[in-house]
Scaffold this motif. Structure first.
Motif, mmCIF file in Angstrom:
data_model
loop_
_atom_site.group_PDB
_atom_site.id
_atom_site.type_symbol
_atom_site.label_atom_id
_atom_site.label_comp_id
_atom_site.label_asym_id
_atom_site.label_seq_id
_atom_site.Cartn_x
_atom_site.Cartn_y
_atom_site.Cartn_z
ATOM 1 N N LYS A 143 0.815 -1.220 0.000
ATOM 2 C CA LYS A 143 0.000 0.000 0.000
ATOM 3 C C LYS A 143 0.849 1.271 0.000
ATOM 4 O O LYS A 143 0.557 2.212 -0.737
ATOM 5 N N THR A 144 1.886 1.308 0.826
ATOM 6 C CA THR A 144 2.728 2.498 0.896
ATOM 7 C C THR A 144 3.428 2.735 -0.438
ATOM 8 O O THR A 144 3.342 3.825 -1.014
ATOM 9 N N VAL A 145 4.106 1.718 -0.943
ATOM 10 C CA VAL A 145 4.816 1.859 -2.210
ATOM 11 C C VAL A 145 3.822 2.147 -3.332
ATOM 12 O O VAL A 145 4.088 2.958 -4.216
ATOM 13 N N GLY A 146 2.657 1.523 -3.292
ATOM 14 C CA GLY A 146 1.640 1.767 -4.312
ATOM 15 C C GLY A 146 1.223 3.222 -4.384
ATOM 16 O O GLY A 146 1.083 3.783 -5.476
ATOM 17 N N LEU A 147 1.038 3.846 -3.230
ATOM 18 C CA LEU A 147 0.679 5.264 -3.191
ATOM 19 C C LEU A 147 1.795 6.122 -3.781
ATOM 20 O O LEU A 147 1.542 7.023 -4.582
ATOM 21 N N VAL A 148 3.035 5.840 -3.410
ATOM 22 C CA VAL A 148 4.170 6.619 -3.916
ATOM 23 C C VAL A 148 4.351 6.368 -5.418
ATOM 24 O O VAL A 148 4.672 7.283 -6.174
ATOM 25 N N ARG A 149 4.113 5.155 -5.876
ATOM 26 C CA ARG A 149 4.197 4.847 -7.321
ATOM 27 C C ARG A 149 3.173 5.637 -8.122
ATOM 28 O O ARG A 149 3.444 6.055 -9.245
ATOM 29 N N GLU A 150 1.986 5.826 -7.554
ATOM 30 C CA GLU A 150 0.970 6.640 -8.240
ATOM 31 C C GLU A 150 1.463 8.074 -8.413
ATOM 32 O O GLU A 150 1.207 8.706 -9.433
ATOM 33 N N MET A 151 2.179 8.579 -7.416
ATOM 34 C CA MET A 151 2.683 9.949 -7.468
ATOM 35 C C MET A 151 3.856 10.089 -8.445
ATOM 36 O O MET A 151 3.995 11.105 -9.113
ATOM 37 N N PHE A 152 4.712 9.063 -8.500
ATOM 38 C CA PHE A 152 5.941 9.121 -9.297
ATOM 39 C C PHE A 152 6.088 7.830 -10.108
ATOM 40 O O PHE A 152 6.928 6.977 -9.809
ATOM 41 N N PRO A 153 5.277 7.680 -11.149
ATOM 42 C CA PRO A 153 5.198 6.409 -11.875
ATOM 43 C C PRO A 153 6.476 5.985 -12.583
ATOM 44 O O PRO A 153 6.656 4.809 -12.874
ATOM 45 N N ARG A 154 7.384 6.905 -12.855
ATOM 46 C CA ARG A 154 8.599 6.549 -13.601
ATOM 47 C C ARG A 154 9.792 6.303 -12.693
ATOM 48 O O ARG A 154 10.888 5.999 -13.180
ATOM 49 N N ALA A 155 9.597 6.414 -11.379
ATOM 50 C CA ALA A 155 10.694 6.157 -10.434
ATOM 51 C C ALA A 155 10.978 4.660 -10.365
ATOM 52 O O ALA A 155 10.145 3.826 -10.726
ATOM 53 N N HIS A 156 12.167 4.330 -9.880
ATOM 54 C CA HIS A 156 12.550 2.932 -9.652
ATOM 55 C C HIS A 156 12.406 2.663 -8.151
ATOM 56 O O HIS A 156 12.987 3.367 -7.337
ATOM 57 N N PHE A 157 11.639 1.644 -7.799
ATOM 58 C CA PHE A 157 11.350 1.344 -6.394
ATOM 59 C C PHE A 157 12.169 0.147 -5.931
ATOM 60 O O PHE A 157 12.156 -0.914 -6.574
ATOM 61 N N ALA A 158 12.880 0.343 -4.814
ATOM 62 C CA ALA A 158 13.750 -0.695 -4.280
ATOM 63 C C ALA A 158 13.558 -0.795 -2.771
ATOM 64 O O ALA A 158 13.444 0.215 -2.083
ATOM 65 N N THR A 159 13.503 -2.032 -2.287
ATOM 66 C CA THR A 159 13.419 -2.267 -0.843
ATOM 67 C C THR A 159 14.444 -3.326 -0.471
ATOM 68 O O THR A 159 14.868 -4.133 -1.300
#
Length: 167
Positions: A109-125
């Motif tokens: 949910k957290t990453v999903g919200l941030v992905r909606e805001m910045f769809p072209r970013a690369h997400f890493a955990t």
């Protein structure tokens, strides 16, 4: 079926382990950024992403670091996800060239919200649970959905009495 509470199936992460795992994340990301293999900046999802983001930024020699503050937990209970502080809009744009780092993706949910805001970013955990794993591009270690990760900033060392008898 077990009668265990969520915290009883725990994965305890020490500072040393977190440091090793965050460096491993940096190694996986090295050379994979869109700008000749590099990244324009790192954004940490606070608070848990701050330590791993700092380590990744150091390892990849990224000097531009910002934060996005998202709240979704109240102790061990997940609630509605909301943004408390956004990163610099000029830096972020649509997220192109930006590496967004968090400690863990759980439900997504957290990453999903941030992905909606910045769809072209690369997400890493550093760590990923199966339910949230599709939300991230890169991670180091997968743990089961019913595992509670105890991070070093949530723990303190203390004396534990032996199971039998006394010292």
């Amino acid at each position: 079926m077990t009668d265990r509470l969520p915290h009883e199936k725990g994965f305890h992460v020490s500072w040393d382990q977190l440091h090793r795992d965050a460096r491993a994340l940096a190694w996986r990301l090295d050379g994979h950024g869109p700008e000749n293999g590099g990244w324009r900046g790192v954004v940490a999802i606070t608070r848990g992403g701050m330590a791993p983001a700092m380590i990744v930024a150091r390892e990849l020699d990224i000097r531009t670091v910002d934060t996005i503050s998202v709240k979704s937990y109240e102790h061990q209970d997940q609630h509605e996800v909301r943004v408390l502080k956004s990163p610099d809009a000029e830096l972020m744009g649509d997220g192109s060239g930006i590496l967004v780092v968090d400690d863990l993706v759980d439900s997504g949910k957290t990453v999903g919200l941030v992905r909606e805001m910045f769809p072209r970013a690369h997400f890493a955990t550093v760590y990923a649970k199966p339910q949230g794993r599709p939300q991230v591009h890169t991670f180091v270690t997968e743990v089961s959905q019913d595992t509670w990760i105890f991070f070093p900033w949530d723990m303190a060392l203390q004396y534990v009495q032996p199971y039998r008898g006394r010292d």
